[in-house]
Enzyme design. Structure first.
Site, PDB file in Angstrom:
ATOM      1  CG  ASP A  53      -1.824   1.178   1.311  1.00  0.00           C
ATOM      2  OD1 ASP A  53      -1.500   2.237   0.738  1.00  0.00           O
ATOM      3  OD2 ASP A  53      -2.881   1.057   1.963  1.00  0.00           O
TER       4      ASP A  53
ATOM      5  CE1 TYR B  87      -6.748  10.234 -11.076  1.00  0.00           C
ATOM      6  CE2 TYR B  87      -7.156  11.678 -12.938  1.00  0.00           C
ATOM      7  CZ  TYR B  87      -6.633  10.507 -12.424  1.00  0.00           C
ATOM      8  OH  TYR B  87      -5.975   9.634 -13.251  1.00  0.00           O
TER       9      TYR B  87
HETATM   10  N1  LIG Z   1      -7.901   4.715 -16.794  1.00  0.00           N
HETATM   11  C1  LIG Z   1      -7.702   5.956 -17.179  1.00  0.00           C
HETATM   12  O1  LIG Z   1      -8.476   6.503 -17.993  1.00  0.00           O
HETATM   13  C2  LIG Z   1      -6.496   6.717 -16.686  1.00  0.00           C
HETATM   14  C3  LIG Z   1      -6.176   7.918 -17.352  1.00  0.00           C
HETATM   15  C4  LIG Z   1      -5.080   8.650 -16.912  1.00  0.00           C
HETATM   16  C5  LIG Z   1      -4.309   8.185 -15.869  1.00  0.00           C
HETATM   17  N2  LIG Z   1      -4.642   7.010 -15.242  1.00  0.00           N
HETATM   18  C6  LIG Z   1      -3.793   6.575 -14.135  1.00  0.00           C
HETATM   19  O2  LIG Z   1      -3.318   5.269 -14.403  1.00  0.00           O
HETATM   20  C7  LIG Z   1      -3.038   4.605 -13.165  1.00  0.00           C
HETATM   21  C8  LIG Z   1      -3.730   3.248 -13.166  1.00  0.00           C
HETATM   22  O3  LIG Z   1      -5.130   3.478 -13.227  1.00  0.00           O
HETATM   23  P1  LIG Z   1      -6.173   2.429 -13.823  1.00  0.00           P
HETATM   24  O4  LIG Z   1      -6.967   3.144 -14.817  1.00  0.00           O
HETATM   25  O5  LIG Z   1      -5.508   1.162 -14.170  1.00  0.00           O
HETATM   26  O6  LIG Z   1      -7.113   2.298 -12.533  1.00  0.00           O
HETATM   27  P2  LIG Z   1      -7.697   1.078 -11.700  1.00  0.00           P
HETATM   28  O7  LIG Z   1      -8.088  -0.025 -12.614  1.00  0.00           O
HETATM   29  O8  LIG Z   1      -8.694   1.718 -10.820  1.00  0.00           O
HETATM   30  O9  LIG Z   1      -6.443   0.583 -10.853  1.00  0.00           O
HETATM   31  C9  LIG Z   1      -5.885   1.385  -9.854  1.00  0.00           C
HETATM   32  C10 LIG Z   1      -4.794   0.580  -9.201  1.00  0.00           C
HETATM   33  O10 LIG Z   1      -4.158   1.393  -8.197  1.00  0.00           O
HETATM   34  C11 LIG Z   1      -4.156   0.641  -6.991  1.00  0.00           C
HETATM   35  N3  LIG Z   1      -4.114   1.481  -5.799  1.00  0.00           N
HETATM   36  C12 LIG Z   1      -4.964   2.456  -5.419  1.00  0.00           C
HETATM   37  N4  LIG Z   1      -4.591   2.968  -4.231  1.00  0.00           N
HETATM   38  C13 LIG Z   1      -3.467   2.291  -3.869  1.00  0.00           C
HETATM   39  C14 LIG Z   1      -2.606   2.346  -2.752  1.00  0.00           C
HETATM   40  N5  LIG Z   1      -2.818   3.201  -1.738  1.00  0.00           N
HETATM   41  N6  LIG Z   1      -1.536   1.516  -2.707  1.00  0.00           N
HETATM   42  C15 LIG Z   1      -1.316   0.645  -3.709  1.00  0.00           C
HETATM   43  N7  LIG Z   1      -2.098   0.515  -4.784  1.00  0.00           N
HETATM   44  C16 LIG Z   1      -3.163   1.335  -4.861  1.00  0.00           C
HETATM   45  C17 LIG Z   1      -5.430  -0.195  -7.053  1.00  0.00           C
HETATM   46  O11 LIG Z   1      -5.370  -1.234  -6.089  1.00  0.00           O
HETATM   47  P3  LIG Z   1      -6.703  -1.916  -5.469  1.00  0.00           P
HETATM   48  O12 LIG Z   1      -7.151  -2.951  -6.458  1.00  0.00           O
HETATM   49  O13 LIG Z   1      -6.227  -2.481  -4.173  1.00  0.00           O
HETATM   50  O14 LIG Z   1      -7.719  -0.819  -5.294  1.00  0.00           O
HETATM   51  C18 LIG Z   1      -5.342  -0.669  -8.493  1.00  0.00           C
HETATM   52  O15 LIG Z   1      -4.417  -1.705  -8.631  1.00  0.00           O
HETATM   53  C19 LIG Z   1      -3.543   5.536 -12.061  1.00  0.00           C
HETATM   54  O16 LIG Z   1      -2.462   6.268 -11.535  1.00  0.00           O
HETATM   55  C20 LIG Z   1      -4.495   6.460 -12.801  1.00  0.00           C
HETATM   56  O17 LIG Z   1      -4.642   7.697 -12.150  1.00  0.00           O
HETATM   57  C21 LIG Z   1      -5.720   6.269 -15.632  1.00  0.00           C
END
Ligand SMILES: NC(=O)c1ccc[n+]([C@@H]2O[C@H](COP(=O)([O-])OP(=O)(O)OC[C@H]3O[C@@H](n4cnc5c(N)ncnc54)[C@H](OP(=O)(O)O)[C@@H]3O)[C@@H](O)[C@H]2O)c1
Length: 250
Positions: free
Chosen positions: A60, A148
Site C-alpha cells: 500500500d 484528481y
Molecule cells: N484509466 C484511465 O483513464 C487513466 C487515465 C489517466 C491516468 N490514469 C492513471 O493510471 C493509473 C492506473 O489506473 P487504472 O486506470 O488502471 O485504474 P484502476 O483499474 O482503478 O487501478 C488502480 C490501481 O491502483 C491501486 N491502488 C490504489 N490505491 C493504492 C494504494 N494506496 N496503494 C497501492 N495501490 C493502490 C489499485 O489497487 P486496489 O485494487 O487495491 O484498489 C489498483 O491496482 C492511475 O495512476 C491512474 O490515475 C488512468
C-alpha cells in the site's frame, strides 16, 4: 532503458493499466517483474500466468513502513513504474474532504514515498528508469473530478523535479500522460459524468505497449493513446485550448 534487461516493479499491478504493464514487460523479455498490490490475493491470477518471472509483493503506497519493506524485498529493481492511483469524483467546494485527502495522499505523497525508497535501489543496481503514470487530467482543473487533476498536476511537477535530481544518478524519469483508458477507474469516472463527449478511449494493453515503447525510446513525456496525443498537440499549438478539450468532460 532496454526492457529485456530490466527487473521491473509495477505498483497497482493487480488490475487495469498496472496489470497490462506487467504482461507487456514480460512479453518484451523483462528478467523479472515485481507485481505490487495492496491485497496479494488479487495478484494470484496474474502470477499464475508466469510464476517463474512474476514476484508478488504486498504494497500500500500510503503506508511508509510497507514501502520501506517493499524496497528491502525487491533489491534488484532497475525499472520502477509508479502506477497506483485513485480517483474521487465530486466538486471541491462541496465534496467530502476525506476523499480529497485520500486522493492527494495516494497520487502525490504515496508516489513520493515509493520514489524515495526505490531511487537508491535503482542507483545501486547501476541506474535505470522510473515511469510515473500521471494523466492528461493534470492539464486542467475539471470541476467534477475533485482533487484528481490537482493530484496529477502535483505529480507532474514532482516528476520534473526528481528527473533533475536523478539524472546524475543514472536514472531517467518518464512522465506518462494517459487519456481515457478502459479500466475500472474510467468506468467509475464516466459513471459520474453527464457524458465523456466524443473522446476516443484506448485499451489497457494498447496503453501499456505505448508506455513501454516510450520508456525504451527514452521519451521524457509519454502520451500513450489517441486522446493523449490530441492533448499533446493542443499543448503545442493552443495551450488554452487544452482547457476546452478537458473541461468539456463534466
Ligand atoms: N484509466 C484511465 O483513464 C487513466 C487515465 C489517466 C491516468 N490514469 C492513471 O493510471 C493509473 C492506473 O489506473 P487504472 O486506470 O488502471 O485504474 P484502476 O483499474 O482503478 O487501478 C488502480 C490501481 O491502483 C491501486 N491502488 C490504489 N490505491 C493504492 C494504494 N494506496 N496503494 C497501492 N495501490 C493502490 C489499485 O489497487 P486496489 O485494487 O487495491 O484498489 C489498483 O491496482 C492511475 O495512476 C491512474 O490515475 C488512468
Amino acid at each position: 532503458m532496454r526492457i529485456n534487461e530490466a527487473v521491473a516493479l509495477v505498483t497497482g499491478a493487480n488490475r487495469g493499466i498496472g496489470r497490462a504493464l506487467v504482461t507487456e514487460f514480460l512479453s518484451r523479455g523483462a528478467v523479472r517483474v515485481h507485481a505490487a498490490a495492496r491485497d496479494p490475493r488479487t495478484l494470484e491470477p496474474l502470477v499464475a500466468e508466469a510464476p517463474d518471472r512474476i514476484v508478488p509483493l504486498t504494497l500500500d503506497i500510503t503506508d511508509p513502513a510497507a514501502v520501506t519493506a517493499a524496497a528491502e524485498a525487491a533489491p534488484d529493481v532497475t525499472l520502477l513504474v509508479n502506477n497506483a492511483g485513485r480517483h474521487g469524483m465530486g466538486h471541491l467546494l462541496e465534496m467530502d474532504l476525506t476523499d480529497v485527502e485520500a486522493v492527494m495522499r495516494t497520487n502525490w505523497l504515496g508516489t513520493l514515498h515509493v520514489l524515495r525508497a526505490f531511487a537508491p535501489v535503482v542507483e545501486r543496481n547501476g541506474g535505470g528508469a522510473v515511469a510515473n503514470i500521471v494523466s492528461v487530467g493534470a492539464f486542467a482543473g475539471t470541476p467534477a473530478m475533485g482533487a484528481y487533476p490537482a493530484s496529477k498536476a502535483a505529480l507532474a511537477l514532482l516528476t520534473q523535479a526528481v528527473r533533475v535530481d536523478l539524472a546524475p544518478r543514472g536514472i531517467t524519469v518518464h512522465a506518462v500522460f494517459p487519456g481515457p483508458v478502459e479500466t475500472d477507474m474510467l468506468r467509475y469516472a464516466t459513471g459520474h459524468l453527464k457524458s465523456l463527449g466524443d473522446v476516443p478511449t484506448a485499451s489497457a494493453a494498447d496503453a501499456a505497449r505505448a508506455i513501454a515503447d516510450g520508456v525504451e525510446a527514452g521519451d521524457e513525456e509519454i502520451f500513450p493513446d489517441p486522446f493523449a496525443r490530441q492533448v499533446q498537440e493542443c499543448l503545442r499549438t493552443d495551450p488554452k485550448g487544452v482547457e476546452r478539450l478537458l473541461l468539456s468532460r463534466d
